[in-house]
Each structure stands twice: as structure tokens, then as C-alpha cells.
Design a protein around this motif. Structure first.
Motif, PDB file in Angstrom:
ATOM      1  N   PRO A 202      22.993  33.482 -65.095  1.00 40.72           N
ATOM      2  CA  PRO A 202      23.860  33.906 -63.987  1.00 40.72           C
ATOM      3  C   PRO A 202      24.276  35.365 -64.041  1.00 40.72           C
ATOM      4  CG  PRO A 202      25.071  32.474 -65.503  1.00 40.72           C
ATOM      5  CD  PRO A 202      23.676  32.553 -66.011  1.00 40.72           C
ATOM      6  N   ARG A 203      24.182  35.998 -65.230  1.00 41.24           N
ATOM      7  CA  ARG A 203      24.662  37.385 -65.312  1.00 41.24           C
ATOM      8  C   ARG A 203      23.528  38.400 -65.330  1.00 41.24           C
ATOM      9  NH1 ARG A 203      29.383  35.609 -65.495  1.00 41.24           N
ATOM     10  NH2 ARG A 203      29.756  33.914 -66.949  1.00 41.24           N
ATOM     11  N   THR A 204      22.556  38.157 -64.455  1.00 39.63           N
ATOM     12  CA  THR A 204      21.470  39.127 -64.269  1.00 39.63           C
ATOM     13  C   THR A 204      21.406  39.409 -62.762  1.00 39.63           C
ATOM     14  OG1 THR A 204      19.777  37.450 -63.903  1.00 39.63           O
ATOM     15  CG2 THR A 204      20.209  38.065 -66.187  1.00 39.63           C
ATOM     16  N   GLY A 205      20.370  40.075 -62.336  1.00 36.88           N
ATOM     17  CA  GLY A 205      20.265  40.336 -60.899  1.00 36.88           C
ATOM     18  C   GLY A 205      18.923  40.956 -60.566  1.00 36.88           C
ATOM     19  N   HIS A 206      18.814  41.438 -59.362  1.00 35.83           N
ATOM     20  CA  HIS A 206      17.614  42.193 -59.004  1.00 35.83           C
ATOM     21  C   HIS A 206      17.945  43.181 -57.902  1.00 35.83           C
ATOM     22  CE1 HIS A 206      17.251  39.012 -55.875  1.00 35.83           C
ATOM     23  NE2 HIS A 206      16.497  39.867 -55.198  1.00 35.83           N
TER      24      HIS A 206
END
Ligand SMILES: Cc1cc2nc3c(=O)[nH]c(=O)nc-3n(C[C@H](O)[C@H](O)[C@H](O)COP(=O)(O)OP(=O)(O)OC[C@H]3O[C@@H](n4cnc5c(N)ncnc54)[C@H](O)[C@@H]3O)c2cc1C
Length: 427
Positions: A202-206
Motif C-alpha cells: 500500500p505504500r508505493t505508487g506510480h
């Protein structure tokens, strides 16, 4: 986008030259210009058109395990010679990469691997927040998605490995939440049905488009007064005024520039310039490939990493992009068309219901040191130079925190991260 020859090199204020307008150099230049420094960004190419153009866009804050690891060494024969392996050595480059691979093997011993994890963690703890702040300050938050990403297991056989990954991440405080297959597909609607299981990080992104992030930041940099010179720096002359503070003359094909401080951020091309500043760094490149399905309908959702295939599919505003592959082949050999065919097959198998449309192809050059850590900091021989290269698979992820570190060094503040693991003379 103003691209000016440097107007005045002696207007009183110190001049900081940043060599390389990839995501690392642009982020640094923007942070410095915004804090009131006089900055000249130098690159023969348009901003963000080398490796930073075509990456997976993944803000991979969960990646804390260096590729140089005991596990990679155990898997090396399968990785290097397996038929469907994600790693390849081009035959014509094997002798060139051999010394790098020996250093990689040495960096993979357990004690070095553990130190590598701590070093990456020190950057990753701050990477997502720094990226959020960078995008917000530049008014580019609409390019950033921070709802996490998925790691999916396509076969039941992989489920124990997926759980082992979850536990290994948890030991370092990184959350990974098991999801049922249908929950995973709900978060990534382009993904095939029938996967075996998934983890949500949950603590990543793009980012929706890595190139737009580069051009957007460059535009803000120019608006903040930053200047840009389209030139390739061929030679660096260190000026000696007797007090070790003489600055530099940078020579390019059409002339020369005087700079008081210098940031070297030329990605995979940094080694010859670093050598001129007194450091032979064992930098090579892990070439990587992408295919972008430009006509794929935009279903939104988060990025998906396939545990088995070692590739990642990212929904972008320019289409559905699949990236991956590590190929040791240096900076000059042409791309291998088979790698693009492999990626197209993976994409069709992972997103079988998607109309893919035109498939564009690209190859880029990850700048990689054998211990899989970047080089960030002053070279000991020259306090007026700062190195910021070698971010391997994580250059986008670590761009904002690298810019924060370099800004602190330029301002004479203590950097937000202990830089000892990233010293240029550690090899
Ligand atoms: C397939 C693939 C997928 C990836 N996915 C991700 C991802 O999802 N997330 C992530 O964080 N990272 C990812 N990466 C890694 C990331 O793209 C790189 O680490 C990052 O782009 C490196 O940025 P850079 O600014 O150091 O180099 P670059 O973007 O390569 O820029 C270097 C610049 O320096 C210039 N230059 C070179 N020599 C000179 C000279 N002599 N004078 C002036 N300028 C010079 C070049 O022209 C170039 O523009 C991926 C990489 C690949 C290949």
C-alpha cells in the motif's frame, strides 16, 4: 521550454552546473533553482529523453533488497542461461562485464547484503514522501498515484514464495497485505482473471507518465530561472586557485563553461566524467526494455508486478506499459528484438482481454554499480563536485530524495540520510 545558451557566466552569484537532464539531474536542478541558486542544466538531449523516458513509472519504495544478494548468486546459473529468464548477457559483451560481475558476486556475500539493505532502507524510508513533496511543490501532483501496487502469483506453486516475501518485508517494517484474486483484479482491472494470489503494497505508487514528470519539472525549473544548455560535456578541467576552491571549466563541442560547483548526474554515462574528477567507479548498465500498448483503453488501477515473470505492467496516460528484463550489453549494442517480443507475449498473457492497439518499443540503460547502491555525495578529491548517479532500478523512486540530499550538500546542511554507504570511493 526555453533552451538557452548560458547568457552570463560572471554575474556575481556562484554558478552550479548540473550535468545530465534525466530525472535525477532535473530534480536536483529544480530543487536548487527553487532555493535561489544559479543553475545551468547541461545535456545533449532534450530533458528526460534517455533512461528516464521509458521506465515503469513505479515508485518502488518497497524495494529494499539489493539485487546483489546470496539468493541471486544461488539462482545465477538459471538466471543467466535459462530459456525464459529475465536476465541476459549479450555474447559480445561477456568479457566486458566479467569484472563487474565479480564485484557483484563479492557484494552479494551475506554481510555486504545486510549492509546494502540498511543503506537502501535509509533512502526508501523517505522516498515516497520526498516524491510527494517534489510533485506538490512543482504543481505536478496529478501525475502521481499513491494507492500502492500489486505483486501477483499466477500459479499456486508461487504462493509460499509470495508469503515469504511478505514476511521478509514485514521484518523491515514494510507492509504487504494478502489479497484474494478478485480483490486484486478489482484494483487492476486490466489484469487477467484466474491468478492464484496477490499482495498489495500500500505504500508505493506510480507516475502516470515518467516523461511528463521530467518535462513538467524542467518547465518549472525554467520558470524558476534555471538555464539549460544542449551540449555533451567532453572534458572537465579542475581549476586550482591554491585554496582548493577554484571551480571547473567544462568543455563541450562548441566551447567551454566556467562553473563554481558541479553536480554529475549523467546516469549510465557518468563514469568517464567521474574519472576526470579523480574517481574510477565501476559503473555499467543493466539494459531494460519496455512495450507500451498505446491503444489500450484506460481502465485506471494500480501497477501489477508478476512474481513469476519478473515484469511490471503499469497503467499510464500514454497506454498500458510493460517493462522488465536485465540485459548486460553495454551502451553501444543495438536492442535485441527478441526481448520486445518476450514482453509482448507477457503483456498478451497478463491482460488477455485488453485491446492493445499500437505497441511501441523502447530500451533504456539503468546505471548500475555492482553493489546496487547509487553513488551520492562529494568525491573526496573535490568538495566542489557532487556525484549523483548509479540509481539502477530505482532512479525514479529515489530522484526526489536524491535531490533533497544534493540540495542539503550544496547549502552546507547535514543531508537527510547518512551518505557513507554511497561514497564514490567505496569500491
Ligand atoms: C525498463 C526500465 C524500467 C525501469 N523502471 C523503473 C521504475 O519503475 N521505477 C524506478 O524508480 N526506476 C525505474 N527504472 C530505472 C530508472 O529509469 C533509472 O534509474 C533512471 O531513469 C536514471 O535516471 P538518470 O537521470 O540517472 O539517467 P538518465 O535518465 O539516463 O539521464 C542521464 C542523462 O545524462 C546525459 N548525459 C550523458 N552523458 C553526458 C555528458 N557527457 N554531458 C551532458 N549530459 C550527458 C544523457 O544524455 C541523459 O539525458 C527503470 C529502468 C528501465 C531501463
Amino acid at each position: 521550454m526555453p533552451e538557452t545558451e548560458q547568457r552570463s557566466i560572471n554575474s556575481g552569484k556562484r554558478m552550479i552546473a548540473v550535468i545530465g537532464a534525466g530525472i535525477i539531474g532535473i530534480s536536483i536542478a529544480w530543487r536548487l533553482a527553487r532555493s535561489g541558486e544559479r543553475v545551468l542544466l547541461i545535456d545533449p538531449l532534450a530533458p528526460g529523453s534517455a533512461t528516464s523516458f521509458g521506465n515503469a513509472g513505479h515508485i518502488a519504495s518497497e524495494q529494499i533488497f539489493p539485487l546483489a544478494s546470496p539468493e541471486t548468486m544461488l539462482a545465477a546459473p538459471r538466471l543467466l542461461f535459462g530459456r525464459n529468464s529475465p536476465m541476459h548477457i549479450r555474447p559480445g559483451y561477456a568479457h566486458r562485464i566479467a569484472p563487474w560481475l565479480l564485484k557483484f558476486a563479492w557484494a552479494s556475500r551475506p554481510s555486504a547484503y545486510r549492509r546494502g539493505i540498511e543503506a537502501l532502507l535509509s533512502l526508501q524510508r523517505k522516498s515516497l514522501e520526498s516524491m510527494r513533496a517534489l510533485c506538490a511543490d512543482a504543481g505536478l501532483s496529478e501525475l502521481l498515484r499513491t494507492q500502492g501496487h500489486l505483486v501477483v502469483a499466477e500459479s499456486e506453486k508461487s504462493l509460499p514464495a509470495l508469503d515469504a516475501k511478505r514476511l521478509a518485508l514485514a521484518r523491515h517494517g514494510i507492509e504487504a497485505v494478502p489479497l484474494a484474486p478478485e480483490e486484486a483484479v478489482a484494483r487492476a482491472p486490466f489484469l487477467k482473471r484466474g491468478i492464484a494470489g496477490a499482495l498489495l503494497l500500500p505504500r508505493t505508487g506510480h507516475v502516470l507518465n515518467p516523461h511528463s514528470l521530467c518535462t513538467g519539472l524542467h518547465q518549472r525549473y525554467s520558470e524558476a530561472g534555471g538555464q539549460t544548455l544542449r551540449a555533451r560535456i567532453e572534458r572537465i578541467e579542475i581549476l586550482d586557485n591554491g585554496g582548493g576552491d577554484g571551480g571547473f571549466v567544462l568543455w563541450h563541442e562548441a566551447g567551454q563553461i566556467k562553473a563554481d560547483k558541479l553536480v554529475l548526474a549523467a546516469g549510465a554515462w557518468s563514469a568517464p566524467l567521474a574519472r576526470q574528477l579523480g574517481h574510477a567507479v565501476p559503473l555499467d548498465t543493466e539494459r531494460g526494455y519496455h512495450v507500451t500498448a498505446e491503444g489500450a483503453p484506460n481502465l485506471g488501477g494500480i501497477a501489477v508486478e508478476s512474481h513469476e515473470r519478473r515484469i511490471i505492467v503499469t497503467p499510464m496516460d500514454c497506454g498500458l506499459r510493460i517493462t522488465g528484463i536485465v540485459e548486460f550489453g553495454g551502451l553501444d549494442l543495438p536492442p535485441n528484438p527478441r526481448r520486445h517480443e518476450d514482453l509482448k507475449r507477457h503483456l498478451r498473457e497478463l491482460a488477455p482481454e485488453m485491446e492493445l492497439g499500437n505497441l511501441s518499443e523502447w530500451m533504456g540503460f539503468r546505471p548500475s554499480l555492482p553493489d546496487m547502491l547509487p553513488v551520492i555525495g562529494h568525491p573526496p578529491a573535490n568538495p566542489n563536485a557532487i556525484f549523483a548517479f548509479g540509481h539502477q532500478h530505482l532512479g525514479l523512486t529515489l530522484s526526489a530524495i536524491t535531490a533533497d540530499i544534493v540540495s542539503a550538500l550544496v547549502a552546507g546542511r547535514t543531508p537527510p540520510v547518512d551518505l557513507r554507504p554511497f561514497r564514490p570511493d567505496r569500491f
